[in-house]
Design a protein around this motif. Sequence first.
Motif, mmCIF file in Angstrom:
data_model
loop_
_atom_site.group_PDB
_atom_site.id
_atom_site.type_symbol
_atom_site.label_atom_id
_atom_site.label_comp_id
_atom_site.label_asym_id
_atom_site.label_seq_id
_atom_site.Cartn_x
_atom_site.Cartn_y
_atom_site.Cartn_z
ATOM 1 N N LYS A 26 88.429 -6.961 -2.830
ATOM 2 C CA LYS A 26 87.939 -6.237 -3.999
ATOM 3 C C LYS A 26 87.164 -7.174 -4.920
ATOM 4 N N GLY A 27 86.143 -6.640 -5.524
ATOM 5 C CA GLY A 27 85.327 -7.450 -6.408
ATOM 6 C C GLY A 27 85.934 -7.661 -7.779
ATOM 7 N N HIS A 28 86.922 -6.839 -8.134
ATOM 8 C CA HIS A 28 87.534 -6.941 -9.459
ATOM 9 C C HIS A 28 88.960 -6.423 -9.385
ATOM 10 N N SER A 29 89.895 -7.182 -9.915
ATOM 11 C CA SER A 29 91.298 -6.746 -9.980
ATOM 12 C C SER A 29 91.991 -7.546 -11.069
ATOM 13 N N LYS A 30 92.933 -6.905 -11.783
ATOM 14 C CA LYS A 30 93.640 -7.609 -12.856
ATOM 15 C C LYS A 30 94.881 -6.827 -13.273
ATOM 16 N N SER A 31 95.642 -7.408 -14.191
ATOM 17 C CA SER A 31 96.752 -6.750 -14.887
ATOM 18 C C SER A 31 97.755 -6.112 -13.943
ATOM 19 N N ALA A 32 98.662 -6.933 -13.419
ATOM 20 C CA ALA A 32 99.653 -6.411 -12.475
ATOM 21 C C ALA A 32 101.066 -6.672 -12.966
ATOM 22 N N ALA A 33 101.989 -5.791 -12.558
ATOM 23 C CA ALA A 33 103.419 -5.952 -12.802
ATOM 24 C C ALA A 33 104.146 -5.678 -11.491
ATOM 25 N N SER A 34 105.022 -6.582 -11.113
ATOM 26 C CA SER A 34 105.744 -6.430 -9.847
ATOM 27 C C SER A 34 107.146 -5.882 -10.089
ATOM 28 N N LEU A 35 107.614 -5.091 -9.140
ATOM 29 C CA LEU A 35 108.990 -4.593 -9.142
ATOM 30 C C LEU A 35 109.546 -4.857 -7.751
ATOM 31 N N PHE A 36 110.386 -5.885 -7.643
ATOM 32 C CA PHE A 36 110.852 -6.332 -6.339
ATOM 33 C C PHE A 36 112.098 -5.575 -5.888
ATOM 34 N N ALA A 37 112.188 -5.357 -4.593
ATOM 35 C CA ALA A 37 113.400 -4.781 -4.013
ATOM 36 C C ALA A 37 114.523 -5.801 -4.080
ATOM 37 N N THR A 38 115.717 -5.352 -4.450
ATOM 38 C CA THR A 38 116.896 -6.218 -4.539
ATOM 39 C C THR A 38 118.096 -5.473 -3.972
ATOM 40 N N PRO A 39 119.166 -6.190 -3.651
ATOM 41 C CA PRO A 39 120.377 -5.492 -3.205
ATOM 42 C C PRO A 39 120.900 -4.510 -4.254
ATOM 43 N N GLU A 40 120.630 -4.799 -5.537
ATOM 44 C CA GLU A 40 121.132 -3.936 -6.599
ATOM 45 C C GLU A 40 120.383 -2.603 -6.653
ATOM 46 N N ASN A 41 119.054 -2.634 -6.476
ATOM 47 C CA ASN A 41 118.321 -1.367 -6.578
ATOM 48 C C ASN A 41 118.147 -0.675 -5.230
ATOM 49 N N GLY A 42 118.312 -1.396 -4.127
ATOM 50 C CA GLY A 42 118.271 -0.773 -2.810
ATOM 51 C C GLY A 42 116.912 -0.284 -2.368
#
Length: 245
Positions: A26-42
């Motif tokens: 992609k020629g342009h991308s920005k502003s990200a937030a990650s939400l990782f999988a964990t044993p707690e959230n499954g």
Amino acid sequence: MLSSIITQNPWLGSTYQRQGYVFPQKGHSKSAASLFATPENGFAQHYLFWGDGNIAIATSQDTMNWTNTGAYLIRTRSNSFDSHLVESGPTPLRLKSGDYLFIYNSARTGYPSVKPGWQLQYNFGFTILNGSDPLQIIQRSSEPIFSPELEWEIGNVHGKYLTPNVVFLEGLVPDPNGCPQNVNQTIGNQFAPNAECFFGVYGGADSELGAVRIVSSWISCLEVGTTCSKGSECCSGLCFNSRCQ
């Protein structure tokens, strides 16, 4: 261009390893937030909410290789505080209800300033993401929870501030001190028993940094009828409320 970096020891700068662009095609991308999988959230996969304009959804099995799904988590709304664009704020944080508080940054037009051609005002909005399916939005704020008010946030002084009328949340963590005793003055007596407090760092006028407390809570929909405060729909049996200090 949105990029990634990894480390096994975040306190030691020499351990960070650059991984390159997340979406090199992609020629342009920005502003990200990650939400990782964990044993707690499954969760079965990791999520990345990214983009400026609308907030898109990407997924990954290893946090290194992300696939853009082509779908969007949050879109702009006409005649609203987020009508011009929306961008991800900090990573969504899990609430005691099991759902996630996701603060996003947004902009609307109609705020002329001393900066030539600049008529945007940036604000914070919030969404509550379903704890079992974070792609489902339980509730979204109908009004901004934080807008430029202080002189250094408005920044309408030529040559002193970079970009007038901008507040932009960059980081958010659970407040290590918990909520103050007078939290009901911010969230209201009805919401005070379930209040959770978070400490955030935000930019003002693209020139200064400030600190903010965000308070989030919920009550049963049975206590408010069929709608939540300020017109938001009541879903999943809970009505959420978030405020800034």
